[in-house]
Enzyme design. Structure first.
Site, mmCIF file in Angstrom:
data_model
loop_
_atom_site.group_PDB
_atom_site.id
_atom_site.type_symbol
_atom_site.label_atom_id
_atom_site.label_comp_id
_atom_site.label_asym_id
_atom_site.label_seq_id
_atom_site.Cartn_x
_atom_site.Cartn_y
_atom_site.Cartn_z
ATOM 1 N N HIS A 57 -50.707 12.374 -13.154
ATOM 2 C CA HIS A 57 -51.870 11.365 -13.777
ATOM 3 C C HIS A 57 -53.586 11.529 -13.130
ATOM 4 O O HIS A 57 -54.166 10.331 -13.015
ATOM 5 C CB HIS A 57 -51.624 9.498 -12.886
ATOM 6 C CG HIS A 57 -50.438 9.696 -13.684
ATOM 7 N ND1 HIS A 57 -49.926 8.447 -14.527
ATOM 8 C CD2 HIS A 57 -48.766 8.971 -13.079
ATOM 9 C CE1 HIS A 57 -48.950 8.167 -15.220
ATOM 10 N NE2 HIS A 57 -48.374 8.633 -14.114
ATOM 11 N N ASP A 61 -47.920 21.818 -18.866
ATOM 12 C CA ASP A 61 -46.931 22.599 -19.194
ATOM 13 C C ASP A 61 -47.543 23.752 -19.773
ATOM 14 O O ASP A 61 -46.817 25.133 -19.225
ATOM 15 C CB ASP A 61 -46.173 21.844 -20.349
ATOM 16 C CG ASP A 61 -45.285 20.128 -19.385
ATOM 17 O OD1 ASP A 61 -46.220 20.048 -18.582
ATOM 18 O OD2 ASP A 61 -45.115 19.296 -20.211
HETATM 19 MG MG MG Z 1 -41.851 18.846 -22.230
#
Ligand code: MG
Ligand code: ADP
Length: 407
Positions: free
Chosen positions: A53, A192
């Site tokens: 976060h 990611d």
């Molecule tokens: Mg994903």
């Protein structure tokens, strides 16, 4: 054997052997399309080790690629048909690749078609775009381990090779991000895809969310008999999007009140003074999480620069614990399943444990002695049983190599 031990037998899912999995993907391509592919490419899922976060406040994080990968067996065809299949989903796609546009493809094929669409600027106008792709993934879907980035990044490697585009790794990262946000219509910050493409075996990836710059950080768990135990709590929360938006708004309010563009720009050495300037108690706690979490990533990185994971394991574990406690107390993004998994891991001897990902469900990680991973998993499973939670799932991960060609 005690009754408790009998009821808590758990299965740790280590990733299947990479070369065997690549051979199986190739075999599935042959069975599905009736001829041999030009090659097999793959990309891994990821976990964030620390730095949660903070991405939307230009912060720092430290993800690693996991052992579980998504494989793409693929061949170029002398046509313009894009044909997609997956061993994990019955939905198939057969579309004119020149007609790709956001909204034209739904379901899982959008993540792959979106990559071809996003790579359009690199494709010569004269080239045919036809290809057949068979997807075979090991990353559990929707467990917070980024099966979507693994899918996109495996596709990007295959498309790059089939069409000889000459893109850089960073250009493929960007294409995968664009595919997810602009074509599949999901939101992603880029962590990611960066981790899936740019990671190296035995290393974590230091990622500066301000400019997506990265560098490898030594994180060699295997040679030091350590492991990362991932627990998918399988807990789901119904108002995740609203809660996310609220946390973002709180942290933006804190930055505005401190007169800085983002909390990354605040001088964390003046932490108490800064916090004293925030009148609202909730906003103050949100800011304290973001500011201290960015500092924890810097401390984690500094520890790994000064010694091996084994030498620093006590302090690294303490930072993981502090991260979780901050997410629980100050940022309030945990749920009982996350806290129970973390508490049980710590009590069972993990060096440190924390939730990973956005929270409100999803997974936890625990840094453990490799030979204790099973015992820690059993302790977590037993604690879930005592609380009446659904059984969690466990994965063992080692820091793995980013996207590349397998065959
Ligand atoms: Mg994903
Ligand atoms: P996560 O990335 O955390 O696993 P997401 O919701 O972002 O969760 O992505 C999951 C989606 O990605 C699935 O619903 C599916 O559409 C797609 N996906 C991932 N891997 C595969 C696969 N091997 N085959 C088909 N679809 C996949």
């Amino acid at each position: 054997m005690s009754p408790a031990a009998e009821t808590t037998a758990v299965l740790l899912s280590a990733a299947p052997d990479r070369s065997e999995a690549a051979a199986r993907a190739e075999q599935r391509f042959v069975e599905s399309f009736g001829y041999a592919p030009d090659g097999v490419w793959s990309a891994p899922g990821r976990v964030n080790i620390i730095g949660e976060h903070v991405d939307y406040q230009d912060g720092l994080c430290l993800p690693m690629a996991i052992s579980h990968r998504c494989f793409a067996a693929a061949a170029r065809t002398p046509t313009n048909r894009l044909r997609l299949r997956s061993a994990q989903d019955e939905l198939v796609l057969d579309i004119d690749a020149r007609e790709l546009t956001p909204g034209a493809v739904t379901g899982w094929p959008a993540y792959v078609a979106g990559v071809l669409w996003a790579l359009d600027p690199f494709i010569s106008g004269a080239a045919t775009r036809g290809m057949d792709i068979m997807i075979d993934g090991q990353v559990p879907l929707g467990a917070g381990l980024s099966s979507s980035a693994a899918l996109e990044c495996a596709a990007a490697e295959a498309i790059e090779a089939l069409l000889s585009l000459g893109t850089t790794r960073l250009e493929r990262v960007r294409a995968a991000i664009t595919a997810e946000t602009d074509f599949a219509g999901a939101s992603t910050g880029g962590l990611d895809q960066s981790a899936s493409v740019l990671s190296h075996e035995g290393h974590a990836l230091f990622l500066d969310c301000r400019d997506l710059s990265t560098r490898p950080v030594p994180w060699d768990l295997a040679s030091q008999q350590l492991a990362l135990l991932i627990t998918d709590t399988r807990a789901e929360h119904s108002h995740v999007d609203g809660e996310y938006a609220a946390r973002r708004a709180d942290s933006e309010r804190a930055a505005a009140q401190l007169g800085v563009p983002t909390l990354r720009d605040a001088d964390v050495d003046q932490l108490e003074t800064l916090l004293g300037r925030l009148g609202d108690e909730v906003v103050r706690r949100r800011a304290r999480h973001v500011l201290t979490e960015i500092r924890r990533v810097e401390q984690f990185d500094a520890l790994l620069a000064a010694g091996t994971v084994r030498e620093q394991v006590g302090e690294l574990g303490a930072l993981l614990n502090a991260s979780h406690d901050s997410l629980r107390e100050d940022y309030e993004v945990t749920v009982p399943q996350l806290d129970v998994a973390v508490d049980a891991a710590r009590a069972a001897g993990a060096h440190g444990a924390r939730m990973t990902g956005g929270g409100f469900g999803g997974s936890t990680i625990a840094l453990v002695e490799a030979d204790q991973a099973q015992a820690v998993a059993e302790a977590i499973a037993a604690a879930f049983g005592q609380h009446g939670f659904a059984a969690p799932e466990f994965f063992l991960a080692l820091p793995s190599e980013g996207a590349g060609q397998d065959r």
